[in-house]
Structure formats: structure tokens, C-alpha cells
Write an enzyme that holds these catalytic residues in place. Structure first.
Site, PDB file in Angstrom:
ATOM      1  N   HIS A  49       0.825  -1.211   0.000  1.00 33.41           N
ATOM      2  CA  HIS A  49       0.000   0.000   0.000  1.00 33.41           C
ATOM      3  C   HIS A  49       0.860   1.262   0.000  1.00 33.41           C
ATOM      4  CE1 HIS A  49       0.784   1.032   4.229  1.00 33.41           C
ATOM      5  NE2 HIS A  49       0.657  -0.260   4.526  1.00 33.41           N
ATOM      6  N   SER A 123       1.502   4.190  -5.033  1.00 34.55           N
ATOM      7  CA  SER A 123       2.078   5.431  -4.496  1.00 34.55           C
ATOM      8  C   SER A 123       3.440   5.177  -3.852  1.00 34.55           C
ATOM      9  CB  SER A 123       1.084   6.044  -3.513  1.00 34.55           C
ATOM     10  OG  SER A 123       1.443   7.354  -3.153  1.00 34.55           O
ATOM     11  N   ASP A 260      -4.987  12.908 -11.322  1.00 35.64           N
ATOM     12  CA  ASP A 260      -4.214  12.805 -10.079  1.00 35.64           C
ATOM     13  C   ASP A 260      -3.537  14.138  -9.781  1.00 35.64           C
ATOM     14  OD1 ASP A 260      -2.476  12.166  -7.979  1.00 35.64           O
ATOM     15  OD2 ASP A 260      -2.152  10.130  -8.725  1.00 35.64           O
ATOM     16  N   HIS A 288      -5.689   9.943  -7.569  1.00 36.04           N
ATOM     17  CA  HIS A 288      -4.724   9.133  -6.833  1.00 36.04           C
ATOM     18  C   HIS A 288      -5.368   7.947  -6.122  1.00 36.04           C
ATOM     19  CE1 HIS A 288      -0.654   8.684  -5.381  1.00 36.04           C
ATOM     20  NE2 HIS A 288      -1.087   8.529  -4.139  1.00 36.04           N
TER      21      HIS A 288
END
Length: 322
Positions: A49, A123, A260, A288
Site C-alpha cells: 500500500h 504510491s 491525479d 490518486h
């Protein structure tokens, strides 16, 4: 440890045999055999993540939307990074790139005896994915990066902007140290009250797991991770990208939301300039978060397609200690 039997599939959340290990959520078919060669056709997938998030970003979106055939073939491993989610949050840690990567290796690759694997990262997790890929070049079967940060982090991602709000937050975090540290500290110290207030004001309409993961971290974890990984490695990313280009033969696929505001599309196009074989998919009307959340069914199909292409040409496994 908690086990949930869902038909012929087993969903497991485990802290690890060592209390210092990361929290891992796994999902796999109970018919798979992971102890001998009979399970040779099965494959592992590691999900990483992003910043101020947790494994729920994947387990609440992608996992339920994978097809039955995919769930029968792949063992899904979603990790809570050090300092986030249900993982340990040591007060004396500096949450460096090395610490994060070594914890993933110890808690996932070593503990689950992972020999070869696919990586899916979002990310900040993309930075960790690149490092893992460089450290285990013959073990990575495919590399999927969602809204990745590249060498343009400080120059393009966080200029001094006040609008939109997500860009202003990035600007404050990167350029105004005292303000950002105070804000992170206040959020961390008062997370229960703020979570209650947010639920009250929104009448509990926000997606529960997104609210939970935002508040489930500490001041030290958020601050040091931000500066030691996102900001601190900005100058080193070109080297990692070059190493992926030269040392890995696996497919590299990138997904980026056209809208984004936190990490602009240029981050992905610049990555492709360093790794020409990378496939960049720019998705309209996504940002995002909604690059995954809100289109999880489509994203699950895209992942299955990526994984299936490597089945007939998978790399020779190497031990996690290489």
C-alpha cells in the site's frame, strides 16, 4: 491470528510468529499445497500500500473482485507497512527505506517461503517495490505500479501550492516542516476523536476502511516515512529505475489517473523514459485514489491479465536471501 473460511478459500490475518513482524493479510484456496512440488503451478502476489494507508486498500477492493480461477491459482499477500495499519509502530525507528524493505523480506518473503512473486504497489509502495525488485531480480514475475512516485517528487509533486487541497497538503508536508509535523502530531494524538467527528459530520457515508487507514498510524511513522522514503529517496530513484531496466526481464505495467493532483501523470511518463519496455496506462476521470477505488472490478481484471501473461515464461525462482 484470525482465519475466515469463505467457501473453498481461506482468508487469514496474522501478525507473524515474531511480535515485531509486520501484519499480513492473506487470501488463498484451501486446495493449494504450499509445502511440496504439487503446488508448483500456484503463484504468490505481494500487495504494497501507499502512504498513510494499509493492506485494506487492497483487501477491501481488489481481493473480492478477483475471479474464482485467479483466487484458486494465486496466493494473495497484502502487507501493512511498518508503522501503519496493524503492524508494529516502534517509537525508536526512523522508518528508513532499508527498515521498510527488510521488514517486508523478513515478514513476507522469509516467513511465507516466497520464491518467486508478482508485485502490485500503490504510491509510496512503488518505491519499496522497485527496491525489492532490484534486490530479487530473478524472483519478480511482474511489476505493477499504481500512481508511482519518481524523481520528479520534489520538483513536480510538491511545489508551493494552495489548491487543490491534496496539493496543498503535499506542499506543507514537504516544504514547511514545523507546520506539517504539528499537523501530523495532532492527527495522530487525537485520531479517535477526529475519526468520530468525521463519521458524525459525514453521517458515516465515507467508505469505512478509508477512514480507518487514514487514522491508523503514529506521528513518528508518518513523519519519518514521508521524509526518509518519499523525499529522501527522490534523488536515488533514477538508479533503481535503471537497475530494473537492466537487471529485470519481467513486464512492468503502470497505471495512473489522469486527474491525479498529488502525483501528476508526468511521474509515470518519466518512469517510462527510464524503462522503455514499461506499459503506461493513463485512466481518464480517475485520481490518486479512484485509480483503484471505484474501478476495482476493472483493475482486478487488468491484474489477472498481467499475471496470466507471465505464466508461461516465469523467471527461475531464487531464494529470498539473494
Amino acid at each position: 491470528m484470525a482465519d475466515f473460511l469463505l467457501g473453498k478459500f481461506l482468508k487469514t490475518w496474522i501478525m507473524g510468529s515474531n511480535p515485531c513482524d509486520l501484519a499480513i493479510e492473506t487470501f488463498y484456496s484451501i486446495e493449494l499445497n504450499w509445502t511440496d512440488n504439487k503446488g508448483a503451478t500456484t503463484e504468490d502476489v505481494l500487495f504494497i500500500h501507499g502512504f498513510i494507508s494499509s493492506s485494506k486498500f487492497w483487501t477491501e477492493t481488489v481481493f473480492p473482485n478477483l475471479s474464482s480461477s485467479a483466487k484458486s491459482k494465486y496466493r494473495l499477500l497484502a502487507v501493512d507497512l511498518l508503522g501503519f495499519g496493524r503492524s508494529p509502530k516502534p517509537a525508536d525507528s526512523l522508518y528508513t527505506l532499508r527498515e521498510h524493505v527488510e521488514m517486508i523480506e523478513r515478514s513476507v518473503l522469509d516467513q511465507y517461503k516466497v520464491k518467486s512473486f508478482h508485485i502490485v504497489a500503490h504510491s509510496l509502495g512503488c518505491i519499496l517495490a522497485l527496491v525489492l525488485a532490484v534486490k530479487h531480480p530473478s524472483s519478480v514475475k511482474s511489476l505493477t505500479l499504481v500512481a508511482p512516485a519518481t524523481q520528479y517528487v520534489m520538483r513536480r509533486v510538491a511545489p508551493r501550492r494552495v489548491w487543490p487541497p491534496i496539493a496543498m497538503g503535499a506542499s506543507i508536508a514537504c516544504w514547511y516542516e514545523h507546520i506539517s509535523r504539528t499537523a501530523v502530531l495532532l492527527i495522530s494524538k487525537n485520531h479517535r476523536f477526529l475519526e468520530f467527528l468525521l463519521r458524525l459530520l459525514t453521517r458515516n457515508r465515507l467508505r469505512t476502511y478509508l477512514v480507518e487507514v487514514f487514522f491508523c498510524h503514529t506521528h513518528n511513522a508518518a513523519w519519518h516515512t514521508l521524509h526518509n522514503i518519499i523525499c529522501g529517496t527522490a534523488g536515488k530513484l533514477e538508479g533503481y529505475l535503471d537497475a530494473v531496466r537492466e537487471r529485470l526481464s519481467c513486464p512492468v505495467t503502470v497505471f495512473h489517473g489522469r486527474d491525479d493532483e498529488l502525483l501528476p501523470v508526468e511521474c509515470s511518463t518519466s518512469l517510462q523514459s527510464r524503462i522503455p519496455r514499461a506499459t503506461v496506462n493513463v485512466i481518464d476521470k480517475t485520481d490518486h485514489i479512484t485509480i483503484v477505488v471505484g474501478r476495482q472490478e476493472a483493475f482486478a481484471r487488468e491484474l489477472e491479465h498481467i499475471w496470466s501473461k507471465t505464466s508461461s515464461s516465469s523467471p527461475s525462482p531464487s531464494s529470498a536471501s539473494n
